[in-house]
Design a protein around this motif. Structure first.
Motif, PDB file in Angstrom:
ATOM      1  N   ARG A  58      26.581 -44.954 106.690  1.00 16.58           N
ATOM      2  CA  ARG A  58      25.150 -44.913 106.989  1.00 16.58           C
ATOM      3  C   ARG A  58      24.820 -45.955 108.060  1.00 16.58           C
ATOM      4  O   ARG A  58      25.540 -46.957 108.230  1.00 16.58           O
ATOM      5  CB  ARG A  58      24.325 -45.144 105.716  1.00 16.58           C
ATOM      6  CG  ARG A  58      24.431 -46.537 105.204  1.00 16.58           C
ATOM      7  CD  ARG A  58      23.630 -46.727 103.934  1.00 16.58           C
ATOM      8  NE  ARG A  58      23.874 -48.048 103.429  1.00 16.58           N
ATOM      9  CZ  ARG A  58      24.017 -48.370 102.143  1.00 16.58           C
ATOM     10  NH1 ARG A  58      23.921 -47.443 101.218  1.00 16.58           N
ATOM     11  NH2 ARG A  58      24.235 -49.601 101.803  1.00 16.58           N
ATOM     12  N   ARG A 110      19.543 -47.965  91.567  1.00 16.15           N
ATOM     13  CA  ARG A 110      19.550 -46.961  90.493  1.00 16.15           C
ATOM     14  C   ARG A 110      18.160 -46.874  89.850  1.00 16.15           C
ATOM     15  O   ARG A 110      17.660 -45.790  89.542  1.00 16.15           O
ATOM     16  CB  ARG A 110      20.605 -47.324  89.443  1.00 16.15           C
ATOM     17  CG  ARG A 110      22.030 -47.073  89.925  1.00 16.15           C
ATOM     18  CD  ARG A 110      23.050 -47.696  89.001  1.00 16.15           C
ATOM     19  NE  ARG A 110      24.398 -47.566  89.503  1.00 16.15           N
ATOM     20  CZ  ARG A 110      25.280 -46.656  89.097  1.00 16.15           C
ATOM     21  NH1 ARG A 110      24.971 -45.802  88.150  1.00 16.15           N
ATOM     22  NH2 ARG A 110      26.477 -46.597  89.626  1.00 16.15           N
ATOM     23  N   ASP A 115      28.053 -44.414 101.819  1.00 18.39           N
ATOM     24  CA  ASP A 115      27.667 -45.830 101.843  1.00 18.39           C
ATOM     25  C   ASP A 115      28.276 -46.560 103.048  1.00 18.39           C
ATOM     26  O   ASP A 115      27.680 -47.503 103.565  1.00 18.39           O
ATOM     27  CB  ASP A 115      28.096 -46.549 100.544  1.00 18.39           C
ATOM     28  CG  ASP A 115      27.337 -46.038  99.317  1.00 18.39           C
ATOM     29  OD1 ASP A 115      26.288 -45.381  99.496  1.00 18.39           O
ATOM     30  OD2 ASP A 115      27.791 -46.283  98.183  1.00 18.39           O
ATOM     31  N   ARG A 148      15.217 -49.880 101.530  1.00 19.17           N
ATOM     32  CA  ARG A 148      15.965 -51.135 101.676  1.00 19.17           C
ATOM     33  C   ARG A 148      15.011 -52.288 101.931  1.00 19.17           C
ATOM     34  O   ARG A 148      15.174 -53.377 101.400  1.00 19.17           O
ATOM     35  CB  ARG A 148      17.010 -51.049 102.796  1.00 19.17           C
ATOM     36  CG  ARG A 148      18.011 -49.935 102.622  1.00 19.17           C
ATOM     37  CD  ARG A 148      19.320 -50.209 103.336  1.00 19.17           C
ATOM     38  NE  ARG A 148      20.131 -51.162 102.618  1.00 19.17           N
ATOM     39  CZ  ARG A 148      20.944 -50.865 101.608  1.00 19.17           C
ATOM     40  NH1 ARG A 148      21.098 -49.629 101.201  1.00 19.17           N
ATOM     41  NH2 ARG A 148      21.628 -51.808 100.991  1.00 19.17           N
ATOM     42  N   ARG A 164      26.463 -53.958  98.124  1.00 22.65           N
ATOM     43  CA  ARG A 164      27.149 -53.447  99.314  1.00 22.65           C
ATOM     44  C   ARG A 164      26.845 -54.307 100.543  1.00 22.65           C
ATOM     45  O   ARG A 164      27.619 -54.333 101.482  1.00 22.65           O
ATOM     46  CB  ARG A 164      26.699 -52.013  99.643  1.00 22.65           C
ATOM     47  CG  ARG A 164      26.826 -51.009  98.514  1.00 22.65           C
ATOM     48  CD  ARG A 164      28.281 -50.734  98.219  1.00 22.65           C
ATOM     49  NE  ARG A 164      28.449 -49.625  97.294  1.00 22.65           N
ATOM     50  CZ  ARG A 164      28.185 -49.677  95.995  1.00 22.65           C
ATOM     51  NH1 ARG A 164      27.734 -50.779  95.467  1.00 22.65           N
ATOM     52  NH2 ARG A 164      28.394 -48.623  95.231  1.00 22.65           N
ATOM     53  N   ASP A 165      25.668 -54.963 100.531  1.00 27.93           N
ATOM     54  CA  ASP A 165      25.235 -55.704 101.727  1.00 27.93           C
ATOM     55  C   ASP A 165      24.762 -57.110 101.369  1.00 27.93           C
ATOM     56  O   ASP A 165      23.911 -57.670 102.034  1.00 27.93           O
ATOM     57  CB  ASP A 165      24.095 -54.951 102.429  1.00 27.93           C
ATOM     58  CG  ASP A 165      22.868 -54.802 101.535  1.00 27.93           C
ATOM     59  OD1 ASP A 165      22.984 -54.978 100.311  1.00 27.93           O
ATOM     60  OD2 ASP A 165      21.779 -54.536 102.087  1.00 27.93           O
TER      61      ASP A 165
HETATM   62  O1   DC Z   1      26.931 -50.513  92.753  1.00 27.78           O
HETATM   63  P1   DC Z   1      26.336 -49.216  92.249  1.00 27.78           P
HETATM   64  O2   DC Z   1      27.360 -48.143  92.100  1.00 27.78           O
HETATM   65  O3   DC Z   1      25.538 -49.426  90.996  1.00 27.78           O
HETATM   66  O4   DC Z   1      25.299 -48.751  93.387  1.00 27.78           O
HETATM   67  C1   DC Z   1      24.623 -47.518  93.345  1.00 27.78           C
HETATM   68  C2   DC Z   1      24.262 -47.068  94.760  1.00 27.78           C
HETATM   69  O5   DC Z   1      23.279 -47.976  95.304  1.00 27.78           O
HETATM   70  C3   DC Z   1      25.428 -47.106  95.763  1.00 27.78           C
HETATM   71  O6   DC Z   1      26.036 -45.848  95.907  1.00 27.78           O
HETATM   72  C4   DC Z   1      24.802 -47.511  97.056  1.00 27.78           C
HETATM   73  C5   DC Z   1      23.542 -48.207  96.689  1.00 27.78           C
HETATM   74  N1   DC Z   1      23.583 -49.662  96.937  1.00 27.78           N
HETATM   75  C6   DC Z   1      23.276 -50.093  98.206  1.00 27.78           C
HETATM   76  O7   DC Z   1      23.044 -49.287  99.100  1.00 27.78           O
HETATM   77  N2   DC Z   1      23.200 -51.427  98.467  1.00 27.78           N
HETATM   78  C7   DC Z   1      23.479 -52.328  97.522  1.00 27.78           C
HETATM   79  N3   DC Z   1      23.396 -53.629  97.796  1.00 27.78           N
HETATM   80  C8   DC Z   1      23.825 -51.897  96.207  1.00 27.78           C
HETATM   81  C9   DC Z   1      23.892 -50.544  95.962  1.00 27.78           C
END
Ligand code: DC
Length: 219
Positions: free
Chosen positions: A182, A40, A179, A104, A125-126
């Motif tokens: 991808r 963000r 998400d 990333r 997410r990862d």
């Molecule tokens: O968890 P969040 O909703 O604050 O995350 C915002 C965006 O950031 C989410 O849509 C995908 C990305 N994100 C990501 O790709 N990898 C992460 N480890 C955390 C978030």
């Protein structure tokens, strides 16, 4: 692989990762990495026309992250920008940037640098599949999309932001699809993750499950 003192919590938007992370950090005295906030922040700073190297430097040096029981707060140039970063608009842009390899890669080291031997809880997410493959504990937290939309609705309302429920559900669905589909670091449970569906569970129940796992592995 040598395992390190990390609790990795992955899952889709509004699955309760943030609240669970804060409870764990508070209970065990661990640090917190809210990796979504970094994506963000990336979206926010790139909108201000900084390039990727400038953003990397700013996130590493000029930005403070302060955690308390309610939130991780972000301070930029003396101002708290957390509420702005938590808006659905920034989330959408963050999700778009997060599909790019260079973004990333640039955030990878920053995330690893959050590691603290006394314990780190990392949400995203990862975390379990890429950034902290070597985490001692991996949780994949999920919930039905209706429940997640309801939780996000209440969270945004509490922050004083205007929300429209049908638009929120549509946004969450779109973002989840992006998400998870991808090519790079898609949202997926790690092979060794504990999968928790919290649709019918309270935060206390999810916390208690996780607390037991941590006590077994860390202590
Ligand atoms: O968890 P969040 O909703 O604050 O995350 C915002 C965006 O950031 C989410 O849509 C995908 C990305 N994100 C990501 O790709 N990898 C992460 N480890 C955390 C978030």
């Amino acid at each position: 692989m040598k395992k390190i003192n990390v609790v990795a919590i992955d899952g889709p938007s509004a699955s309760g990762k943030g609240a669970l992370s804060r409870s764990i950090a508070h209970r065990f005295g661990f640090d917190i990495l809210d990796s979504g906030l970094l994506y963000r922040l990336y979206a926010f700073l790139s909108h201000l026309k900084f390039d990727i190297d400038e953003i990397n430097k700013k996130i590493s040096k000029d930005i403070s992250f302060i955690s308390d029981e309610d939130s991780v707060h972000v301070i930029y140039e003396g101002k708290e920008i957390t509420n702005h970063l938590r808006s659905e608009n920034i989330a959408k842009i963050a999700s778009e940037h997060s599909a790019k390899k260079e973004v990333r890669r640039s955030l990878f080291e920053i995330q690893r640098n959050f590691y603290n031997e006394k314990g780190l809880v990392a949400d995203g997410r990862d975390m379990g599949t890429v950034v902290f493959k070597d985490a001692k504990i991996k949780i994949f937290l999920t919930a039905s999309k209706e429940i997640r939309a309801k939780r996000r609705y209440l969270e945004l309302q509490n922050r004083g932001q205007e929300v429209n429920m049908p638009a929120l559900i549509a946004d969450i669905e779109k973002r989840d699809l992006k998400d998870s589909s991808r090519e790079l670091s898609p949202l997926l449970p790690a092979e060794d993750a504990h999968i928790i569906d919290s649709s019918e569970m309270s935060l206390e129940e999810v916390f208690s499950l996780t607390e037991n796992l941590i006590k077994k592995e860390f202590i």
